[in-house]
Design an enzyme around this catalytic site. Structure first.
Site, PDB file in Angstrom:
ATOM      1  N   SER B 167       0.841  -1.215   0.000  1.00 53.83           N
ATOM      2  CA  SER B 167       0.000   0.000   0.000  1.00 53.83           C
ATOM      3  C   SER B 167       0.862   1.244   0.000  1.00 53.83           C
ATOM      4  O   SER B 167       1.807   1.351   0.785  1.00 53.83           O
ATOM      5  CB  SER B 167      -0.890   0.041   1.246  1.00 53.83           C
ATOM      6  OG  SER B 167      -1.778  -1.028   1.236  1.00 53.83           O
ATOM      7  N   GLU B 250      -0.814  -4.254  14.483  1.00 51.96           N
ATOM      8  CA  GLU B 250      -1.687  -3.886  13.373  1.00 51.96           C
ATOM      9  C   GLU B 250      -3.120  -4.319  13.659  1.00 51.96           C
ATOM     10  O   GLU B 250      -4.075  -3.596  13.427  1.00 51.96           O
ATOM     11  CB  GLU B 250      -1.166  -4.554  12.093  1.00 51.96           C
ATOM     12  CG  GLU B 250      -1.938  -4.186  10.839  1.00 51.96           C
ATOM     13  CD  GLU B 250      -1.268  -4.718   9.565  1.00 51.96           C
ATOM     14  OE1 GLU B 250      -0.371  -5.565   9.661  1.00 51.96           O
ATOM     15  OE2 GLU B 250      -1.668  -4.266   8.484  1.00 51.96           O
TER      16      GLU B 250
HETATM   17  C1  FAD Z   1      -6.003  -3.243   0.162  1.00 51.62           C
HETATM   18  C2  FAD Z   1      -4.869  -4.103   0.575  1.00 51.62           C
HETATM   19  C3  FAD Z   1      -3.740  -3.530   1.070  1.00 51.62           C
HETATM   20  C4  FAD Z   1      -2.650  -4.316   1.430  1.00 51.62           C
HETATM   21  N1  FAD Z   1      -1.535  -3.696   1.875  1.00 51.62           N
HETATM   22  C5  FAD Z   1      -0.426  -4.428   2.139  1.00 51.62           C
HETATM   23  C6  FAD Z   1       0.792  -3.792   2.485  1.00 51.62           C
HETATM   24  O1  FAD Z   1       0.861  -2.569   2.569  1.00 51.62           O
HETATM   25  N2  FAD Z   1       1.873  -4.539   2.708  1.00 51.62           N
HETATM   26  C7  FAD Z   1       1.832  -5.907   2.656  1.00 51.62           C
HETATM   27  O2  FAD Z   1       2.837  -6.526   2.916  1.00 51.62           O
HETATM   28  N3  FAD Z   1       0.689  -6.556   2.314  1.00 51.62           N
HETATM   29  C8  FAD Z   1      -0.442  -5.845   2.054  1.00 51.62           C
HETATM   30  N4  FAD Z   1      -1.600  -6.477   1.680  1.00 51.62           N
HETATM   31  C9  FAD Z   1      -1.568  -7.912   1.488  1.00 51.62           C
HETATM   32  C10 FAD Z   1      -2.362  -8.719   2.486  1.00 51.62           C
HETATM   33  O3  FAD Z   1      -1.709  -8.808   3.696  1.00 51.62           O
HETATM   34  C11 FAD Z   1      -2.602 -10.094   1.836  1.00 51.62           C
HETATM   35  O4  FAD Z   1      -3.446  -9.897   0.723  1.00 51.62           O
HETATM   36  C12 FAD Z   1      -3.234 -11.073   2.778  1.00 51.62           C
HETATM   37  O5  FAD Z   1      -2.356 -11.428   3.799  1.00 51.62           O
HETATM   38  C13 FAD Z   1      -3.708 -12.333   2.052  1.00 51.62           C
HETATM   39  O6  FAD Z   1      -2.710 -12.882   1.261  1.00 51.62           O
HETATM   40  P1  FAD Z   1      -2.990 -13.238  -0.263  1.00 51.62           P
HETATM   41  O7  FAD Z   1      -3.513 -12.024  -0.923  1.00 51.62           O
HETATM   42  O8  FAD Z   1      -1.770 -13.840  -0.812  1.00 51.62           O
HETATM   43  O9  FAD Z   1      -4.154 -14.294  -0.245  1.00 51.62           O
HETATM   44  P2  FAD Z   1      -4.018 -15.852   0.022  1.00 51.62           P
HETATM   45  O10 FAD Z   1      -3.161 -16.092   1.194  1.00 51.62           O
HETATM   46  O11 FAD Z   1      -3.661 -16.549  -1.240  1.00 51.62           O
HETATM   47  O12 FAD Z   1      -5.506 -16.204   0.396  1.00 51.62           O
HETATM   48  C14 FAD Z   1      -6.558 -16.349  -0.574  1.00 51.62           C
HETATM   49  C15 FAD Z   1      -7.791 -16.881   0.145  1.00 51.62           C
HETATM   50  O13 FAD Z   1      -7.492 -18.150   0.745  1.00 51.62           O
HETATM   51  C16 FAD Z   1      -7.728 -18.128   2.117  1.00 51.62           C
HETATM   52  N5  FAD Z   1      -6.712 -18.916   2.814  1.00 51.62           N
HETATM   53  C17 FAD Z   1      -5.382 -18.811   2.740  1.00 51.62           C
HETATM   54  N6  FAD Z   1      -4.788 -19.674   3.563  1.00 51.62           N
HETATM   55  C18 FAD Z   1      -5.767 -20.345   4.190  1.00 51.62           C
HETATM   56  C19 FAD Z   1      -5.799 -21.375   5.169  1.00 51.62           C
HETATM   57  N7  FAD Z   1      -4.694 -21.877   5.717  1.00 51.62           N
HETATM   58  N8  FAD Z   1      -7.010 -21.805   5.583  1.00 51.62           N
HETATM   59  C20 FAD Z   1      -8.155 -21.294   5.059  1.00 51.62           C
HETATM   60  N9  FAD Z   1      -8.193 -20.334   4.143  1.00 51.62           N
HETATM   61  C21 FAD Z   1      -7.006 -19.860   3.707  1.00 51.62           C
HETATM   62  C22 FAD Z   1      -7.642 -16.667   2.506  1.00 51.62           C
HETATM   63  O14 FAD Z   1      -8.369 -16.401   3.692  1.00 51.62           O
HETATM   64  C23 FAD Z   1      -8.226 -15.975   1.293  1.00 51.62           C
HETATM   65  O15 FAD Z   1      -9.616 -15.970   1.388  1.00 51.62           O
HETATM   66  C24 FAD Z   1      -2.708  -5.720   1.311  1.00 51.62           C
HETATM   67  C25 FAD Z   1      -3.880  -6.314   0.842  1.00 51.62           C
HETATM   68  C26 FAD Z   1      -4.945  -5.516   0.462  1.00 51.62           C
HETATM   69  C27 FAD Z   1      -6.165  -6.183  -0.052  1.00 51.62           C
END
Ligand code: FAD
Lengths: 330, 397
Positions: B167, B250
């Site tokens: 972000s 956080e």
């Molecule tokens: C608007 C926004 C701002 C952000 N800003 C930052 C930032 O500034 N810096 C930063 O580092 N990150 C940032 N993020 C990233 C955010 O932390 C990640 O998107 C989040 O941790 C989820 O990871 P992913 O997107 O890889 O989804 P995934 O981990 O691939 O998850 C996809 C789906 O699968 C589910 N899932 C995953 N693992 C499991 C499990 N073990 N059991 C059940 N369900 C599961 C999740 O709940 C989700 O619904 C941001 C995200 C958004 C949307």
């Protein structure tokens, strides 16, 4: 109260032991005697009236244990009456367990009398507090111008009664005292629901870790874990909201107590319903007491008028007035 | 305003600084930044930096940081009092909340004294805007799977890899970067934190458009980026411990104002609708009960926040309990946003400016709220934390 050398939580062990004793006691008088002996009926009553003179937060762990332990006694009502009638003779009698009393939570009587309802264990006590249309309340004596009639009741532990009042006499509370009592009741009912919810969650978590399906305990399945986690969130939400309502730092005690109670009713029912789900067919059996918690939460919602209170919340929102400006009482 | 500080006297812990904060905000928030008014132009980053620097001068930001680092040295109770008033004020979210609420506390926890003196005042004075470089394409929920590599050389560290969803990276000057010194199999061992300058050669930042139409988050690529040793935070192996601390902050205390901002959004919706004969029935009758439920949820959320603050003041750790307010807030706010969207969808076509303003605000909240159950740990991850670390359920392994 800060000079006390014991904290509210110090009451929970005693309370739990008393609730266990009450579970096997013969009847309501025996249960009230046990509660009175431990000082729990008079926990909020002034010391001059034979009580402990403690603040509301000391009653929270006691009622939490009562909710968890299926206490079949109007303890919340007894505590509140012994406090509200401070300085009148009846306070000591109620605090000491000599007069069994309850409150008819729904309906109001006029000067001539009337019919009120939702009095937990109303058919088994001697006195009932009834509210009047002018905002005051009177403690009527059953058999002396007032009659109790056991009613259909969802709650099994504290069956409700309807009270017909023909001759209005007895000690009274003024409108300010009634308001304070109703405010305190919101928080204390939430404490009962907290205990019931904690017990429902514990039973569900225990069951999920014992019951094996597909070669694994239910708790190994994420869907079941998430069910239990949501129940945990609900329980902690109730707990934290009670704590906030009682905190000296709370800016809006009136709105906080109301929201605590309204929220606890929904959350408490949610926990019990989901605990039943986690138990499968076993959860639908009479012998598994989860339905008792569910019945209790739903009945407390009706006694405390949770549905009507939502209208108050909306009125307050529409008034455009800050919640802080709501007059505090109690 | 001749007096720049809202907090004229150092307040004791027992007296609320809320009223002073309230008065300052009422007198100083420019109309152009008001979220409850119709705006022709979005405020620029410079406008926002200017505003936030003024908030700091007034003592409303950094209240709990030591005075040596530009703070006010007040307690968490004062921060809560100020946060309430900030929440009640319809002003933009900080463009530097990563700096103020994540990087700052981490630097204070693991940084060297010279780093604290260098980085911390720059955050509060808005000379440095920070971003958080944790997530990667293959390491989201499973953060310990991150691959961005940091190798120690004679000139410092050389970093290669990629971050995503960062972000505000394109607006930032510093990045709180989490990288690994060993191999991916090391999982949470061998992770190192840096305070990377984003203008360092080899850093390539590309904006990603998000569903709210903004370019709020970015991809960040690192190609032989050299980071001087003095910009490492803590020891090379301290990264995971520091990172989990960041995440627990956080979840628990970040944006402490959000219950009150949430309430401000609800009040805005209700008051704007009630003030207009064409929409009054929506709030007085049609949606009255659902709106009451939202109001109750806001109070329940305050219960989590205020009780947590009390518990921190008593010296307790947050630990997994930080998941409770995060989960409760994100879902309650999303449900509100859905309800609000339905209400504003019924506004008449010839709506007045106040109604148009509330519709625009609610539509924006609705789209933005989709992210609230994803960032800072998704809903599923929070539920897992509660199941494993609060309920300690048998995982059957
Ligand atoms: C608007 C926004 C701002 C952000 N800003 C930052 C930032 O500034 N810096 C930063 O580092 N990150 C940032 N993020 C990233 C955010 O932390 C990640 O998107 C989040 O941790 C989820 O990871 P992913 O997107 O890889 O989804 P995934 O981990 O691939 O998850 C996809 C789906 O699968 C589910 N899932 C995953 N693992 C499991 C499990 N073990 N059991 C059940 N369900 C599961 C999740 O709940 C989700 O619904 C941001 C995200 C958004 C949307």
């Amino acid at each position: 109260m800060s000079d006390l050398d014991f904290s509210p939580e110090d009451f929970s062990d005693t309370a739990r032991a008393v609730m266990e004793a009450c579970a096997t006691a013969a009847d309501l008088p025996a249960r009230i005697a046990l509660l009175a002996e431990a000082g729990l009926t008079g926990i909020l009553a002034p010391e001059d009236d034979g009580g402990m003179g403690l603040a509301l937060d000391y009653a929270v762990p006691v009622l939490r244990e009562a909710g968890a332990g299926f206490l079949a006694a109007p303890l919340l009502e007894t505590m509140l009456l012994a406090r509200a009638f401070a300085g009148q003779d009846v306070a000591a009698e109620i605090a000491g367990g000599k007069t069994l009393a309850t409150i008819a939570w729904v309906g109001e009587i006029s000067g001539q009398g009337g019919v009120v309802g939702r009095a937990p264990l109303g058919a088994e006590v001697a006195s009932v507090l009834v509210f009047r249309t002018d905002g005051t309340a009177v403690l009527v004596t059953l058999g002396d111008g007032a009659e109790a009639q056991a009613d259909d009741s969802l709650d099994l532990e504290r069956p409700e009664a309807t009270i017909t009042v023909k001759d209005v006499n007895g000690p009274t509370l003024d409108a300010t005292q009634v308001k304070a009592l109703l405010h305190a009741a919101q928080i204390l009912r939430s404490a009962l629901i907290l205990g019931a919810s904690e017990d429902a969650l514990k039973r569900a978590a225990d069951y999920a870790q014992e019951r094996v399906q597909f070669g694994k305990p239910l708790s190994a399945y994420q869907a079941v874990q998430h069910h239990l986690a949501r129940q945990c969130l609900a329980v902690e939400t109730i707990r934290n909201s009670i704590a906030r309502s009682l905190s000296a730092h709370c800016e809006t005690p009136v709105a906080a107590a109301r929201a605590t109670f309204v929220g606890s009713c929904d959350l408490g029912a949610f926990v019990a319903e989901n605990a039943i789900q986690v138990h499968g067919g076993m959860g639908f059996t009479w012998d598994v007491p989860l339905h008792r918690h569910l019945r209790f939460a739903r009945t407390l919602a009706a006694q405390g008028k949770a549905a009507e209170l939502k209208e108050d919340v909306m009125q307050q929102l529409l008034s455009g007035q800050d919640k802080e400006k709501e007059p505090a009482h109690g | 305003m001749t007096q720049t500080s809202a907090l004229a006297v150092a307040p004791s812990e027992t007296r609320s600084v809320g009223p002073q904060a309230r008065a300052w905000l009422d007198a100083n928030l420019p109309d152009a930044l008001r979220e409850d008014m119709l705006q022709d132009n979005k405020p620029t980053v410079a406008d926002l930096c200017d505003w936030e620097a003024r908030l700091h001068k007034a003592g409303l930001v950094g209240s709990t940081w030591p005075e040596a680092y530009g703070g006010r040295g007040l307690g968490l109770r004062a921060h809560l009092d100020i946060s309430r008033e900030i929440g009640r004020t319809p002003m933009p979210e900080s463009v530097n909340s990563i700096g103020k609420e994540l990087a700052g506390p981490i630097i204070m926890a693991v940084g060297r004294e010279d780093q604290k003196l260098d980085y911390l005042p720059a955050i509060l004075e808005m000379r440095d805007i920070w971003c958080q470089g944790f997530s990667e394409p293959n390491a989201g929920s499973d953060l310990a799977g991150l691959r961005t590599k940091a190798e120690k050389t004679a000139d410092g560290w050389v970093v290669n890899g990629q971050k995503i969803w960062t972000s505000g990276a394109s607006k930032s000057s510093r990045c709180l970067l989490l990288a690994r010194t060993g191999s991916v199999e090391d999982r949470h061992r061998g992770l190192v934190l840096f305070a990377l300058r984003t203008d360092t050669p080899g850093v390539d930042i590309r904006e990603i458009q998000s569903i709210d139409g903004e370019r709020s988050f970015c991809e960040v690529f690192f190609n032989n980026v050299v980071i001087p040793e003095e910009d490492m935070l803590g020891s090379p192996d301290e990264g995971w411990a520091a990172a989990t601390r960041v995440l627990s902050i956080e979840r628990a205390t970040n944006r402490m104002h959000r219950s009150w901002r949430f309430e401000n959004q609800l009040n805005h919706l209700v008051s704007a609708c009630a003030a207009n004969p064409a929409t009054r029935k929506l709030v007085e009758v049609d949606y009255a009960r659902q709106l009451a439920d939202v109001s109750v949820n806001i109070d329940l959320l305050k219960g989590h926040v205020e009780t947590l603050v009390g518990s921190l003041i008593d010296g307790n750790e947050i630990g997994p309990r930080g998941s409770l307010p995060k989960l409760f807030w994100s879902e309650a706010h999303q449900n509100f946003a859905t309800l609000a969207l339905e209400i504003v969808s019924r506004f008449p076509p010839d709506m007045s400016d106040p109604l148009r303003a509330v519709r625009r605000r609610m539509e924006d909240i609705y789209m933005k709220a989709r992210a609230e159950t994803i960032y800072a740990g998704t809903t599923e991850i929070q539920l897992g934390i509660i199941a494993k670390r609060i309920l300690k359920l048998n995982q059957g392994k």
